[in-house]
Design an enzyme around this catalytic site. Structure first.
Site, PDB file in Angstrom:
ATOM      1  N   ARG A  86       0.827  -1.205   0.000  1.00 20.99           N
ATOM      2  CA  ARG A  86       0.000   0.000   0.000  1.00 20.99           C
ATOM      3  C   ARG A  86       0.862   1.255   0.000  1.00 20.99           C
ATOM      4  NH1 ARG A  86      -3.472   0.418   4.960  1.00 20.99           N
ATOM      5  NH2 ARG A  86      -1.569  -0.275   5.982  1.00 20.99           N
TER       6      ARG A  86
ATOM      7  N   SER B 296       8.289  -5.013   6.462  1.00 21.11           N
ATOM      8  CA  SER B 296       8.046  -6.154   7.351  1.00 21.11           C
ATOM      9  C   SER B 296       8.937  -7.350   7.027  1.00 21.11           C
ATOM     10  CB  SER B 296       6.565  -6.540   7.290  1.00 21.11           C
ATOM     11  OG  SER B 296       5.763  -5.464   7.681  1.00 21.11           O
TER      12      SER B 296
ATOM     13  N   ASP C  24       6.073  -2.905  11.939  1.00 19.54           N
ATOM     14  CA  ASP C  24       4.610  -2.818  12.040  1.00 19.54           C
ATOM     15  C   ASP C  24       4.112  -2.911  13.485  1.00 19.54           C
ATOM     16  OD1 ASP C  24       5.347  -5.464  12.251  1.00 19.54           O
ATOM     17  OD2 ASP C  24       3.843  -6.235  10.869  1.00 19.54           O
TER      18      ASP C  24
END
Length: 617
Positions: free
Chosen positions: A246, A310, A364
């Site tokens: 995203r 991540s 995250d």
């Protein structure tokens, strides 16, 4: 209305009523006819014999034995009453049987049911027409069931012995099932030991001298404070952790009612780009950022970026992240061992369409803590329980020996998924955990995560089901080919199976999806129990780890009672019906001096990344 104990009495009462209404026996009754129980059900069997003349003769004899002087018409009427009473009994019995058969068919989610009914009893066996009428009506009421009736030769003798034998076998099987499931159940003492070992790992991981001796790496994040509501401005966020990623624009507005506006687009990374060169991968990412800025009408803008990356990274400062190794199917060359911020900036220079004036590499879990910290200033712990699991918390700076300085706090990324990689959990691991680990992409790594997270729980359940089936304890010992397929039992099935709103028929539909079309209700109950045991252990282990974190924070601050908020994200925590409550119960039991509030994070990897950038840029 059905059984032999009352059928004869029903006929007697009807004959009495007909006599009093002047319809039979010339309106006369006898003391015998008026005596309860005098008309035996066995009379009906003889009166309703298939041969009409014989049946009427038997009716005449029965009525004369009752002191009556019947005419030929009286005998016919009596025979007709017997037929009506026995036919009604057969049809009522058929209606009840039809309801049972429909339930069995629905339970099996079968379009057509094939079944055998074992039948016994004097009425069924002795009455000349009862069984035929019963069977005919059952087939009319449930035409989608192929029903076979099998008459029992000796239900109360041989049957009783069979029941005892089956009960003995079932008891032995149940004991064996529970023995296996007990290996997945953790006592309070074991959970306290997990907490103690996690605490030891945290201490070793923070120390410069012992950092390499523990699987709990305690990585500094260089995030020194949580949001205070004064953050203001426009920030980009990039969330990369899989084959889709995203790009977000996050607008923070400070003031009494601080608010966050977010706009985002999702982009995919082709398989050939994931496994091509690093230059191709980062050029693709930069092209997507440029497309997003064009979409937002901000072409050529220069903004700070929070980069949620991540993958395992080593950070020595906030705007640097050295990629240790690719995971999740990525294999882009010339990236491992390099700074991902530099790789991103080099791709931006090649593109020359926009610029980034600051890039923060964000974990995250830290993003989750920051997002919740924006809503609740007491939030100083981040927890993720989804595909993977991890935690972070605000540690006293003087304890973070890997970074210079002693004042204030720093958020430490516990990286607790790797807890157990040095053998700390070996005595808690079962044969099923070892099997899942052996077949994983990285055997011997992320042992704690493999016992807790959504990526592995379904696989643990599948291994238990295979073990039960191979031992004849489940699915009648019949294995489906689909059940043998690794990853076929998705973790979302645990949440669906354990959801209190679902009946067993939906459990059965999941089993049918797995090719287990012959599964029974008992199989469904057992599968649900396996799911419950595996999910409970995961929640308890997570609670034990969290207890170690919050109790350490309490001791760091020399407080008798700690009030703290934990920001949580992850599909397992959010969607499983019992995971969160079991985890919280375990935490409360193992860390009674900590009052912990849980706050669900909304978009820690997007909004949280922007907040970290806002706090620090």
């Amino acid at each position: 209305m059905i059984s032999g104990m009352y059928m004869g009495e029903l006929v007697r009462l009807i004959l009495v009523k007909l006599a009093r209404d002047q319809m039979v026996f010339q309106g006369k009754t006898t003391p015998e006819l008026l005596t309860t129980g005098r008309f035996s059900t066995s009379y009906i069997y003889t009166i309703e014999t298939d041969k009409d003349e014989e049946g009427l003769a038997n009716a005449d004899k029965v009525l004369r034995d009752l002191g009556l002087n019947p005419s030929a018409e009286d005998c016919k009427a009596t025979r007709r009453v017997c037929q009506i009473v026995s036919t009604r009994a057969a049809r009522l019995c058929a209606a009840a049987l039809a309801a049972v058969l429909r339930q069995i068919r629905d339970n099996k989610a079968a379009e057509r049911l094939r079944i055998t009914i074992g039948a016994d009893g004097s009425v069924y066996k002795t009455h000349p027409g009862f069984s035929r009428r019963l069977q005919k009506m059952v087939r009319r009421l449930v035409p989608d069931c192929d029903v076979r009736f099998l008459q029992s030769p000796c239900g109360s003798g041989k049957g009783a012995a069979m029941v005892t034998a089956v009960a003995y076998r079932l008891a032995a099987q149940q004991a064996e099932r529970q023995r296996i499931l007990d290996t997945l159940r953790l006592s309070r003492e074991q959970l306290l030991e997990v907490k103690r070992r996690m605490t030891d790992g945290i201490v070793l991981g923070l120390s410069k001298q012992t950092h390499e001796q523990t699987s709990v790496k305690m990585l500094p994040t260089y995030v020194r404070s949580t949001p205070d509501g004064t953050e203001n401005g426009d920030f980009l966020a990039l969330d990369l952790g899989g084959s889709s990623f995203r790009v977000l624009l996050v607008r923070l507005r400070s003031g009494k009612r601080h608010k966050v506006d977010m706009h985002q687009k999702i982009y995919t990374i082709p398989q050939e780009t994931m496994q091509g060169t690093g230059e191709e991968l980062f050029d693709h990412i930069v092209q997507c950022i440029a497309d997003f800025l064009e979409y937002m009408g901000m072409r050529g803008a220069s903004l700070p970026l929070g980069f949620t990356f991540s993958f395992p990274c080593n950070q020595s400062k906030l705007d640097e992240g050295i990629l240790l190794k690719w995971t999740k199917g990525f294999k882009a060359s010339d990236c491992e061992g390099k700074d991902v911020v530099m790789l991103l900036k080099e791709a931006i220079q090649r593109k020359q369409e926009f610029d980034l004036n600051f890039v923060a590499v964000v974990n995250d879990t830290v993003g989750t803590m920051m997002t919740c910290g924006y809503e609740d200033p007491k939030c100083e712990v981040g927890l993720i329980v989804g595909t993977g699991t991890n935690a972070c918390y605000m540690e006293e700076m003087h304890n973070v020996e890997l970074v210079e300085g002693n004042e204030g706090l720093m958020c430490v990324n516990v990286e607790w998924g790797a807890f157990g990689d040095f053998g700390e959990l070996d005595d808690f691991c079962t044969q099923f955990d070892r099997s899942v680990d052996d077949c994983s992409n990285y055997p011997g790594k992320q042992r704690y995560e493999k016992m807790i997270s959504g990526m592995y729980l379904g696989e643990i359940v599948r291994n238990v089901l295979i073990d039960f089936t191979s031992k004849g304890l489940l699915f009648r010992g019949k294995m489906s080919e689909r059940l043998k397929s690794r990853g076929i039992f998705e973790t979302k099935f645990l949440a669906q199976i354990e959801s209190d709103r679902l009946a067993m028929r939906q459990v059965r539909s999941i089993l049918q999806h797995l090719g287990l079309t012959g599964s029974t209700c008992d199989d469904s109950v057992l599968v649900k129990e396996v799911c419950s045991v595996v999910a409970r252990r995961a929640a308890q282990l997570c609670g034990a780890g969290l207890a170690a974190v919050v109790d350490r924070m309490r001791q760091n601050r020399n407080q008798n009672q700690l009030d703290i908020t934990v920001g949580v994200d992850g599909t397992l925590y959010k969607t499983h019906p019992h995971f969160s409550s079991i985890m919280q119960e375990t935490l409360q039991d193992l860390a009674p001096q900590c009052r912990v509030t849980f706050l669900k994070s909304e978009d820690g990897s997007g909004k949280g990344a922007a907040l970290i950038t806002a706090v620090l840029s």
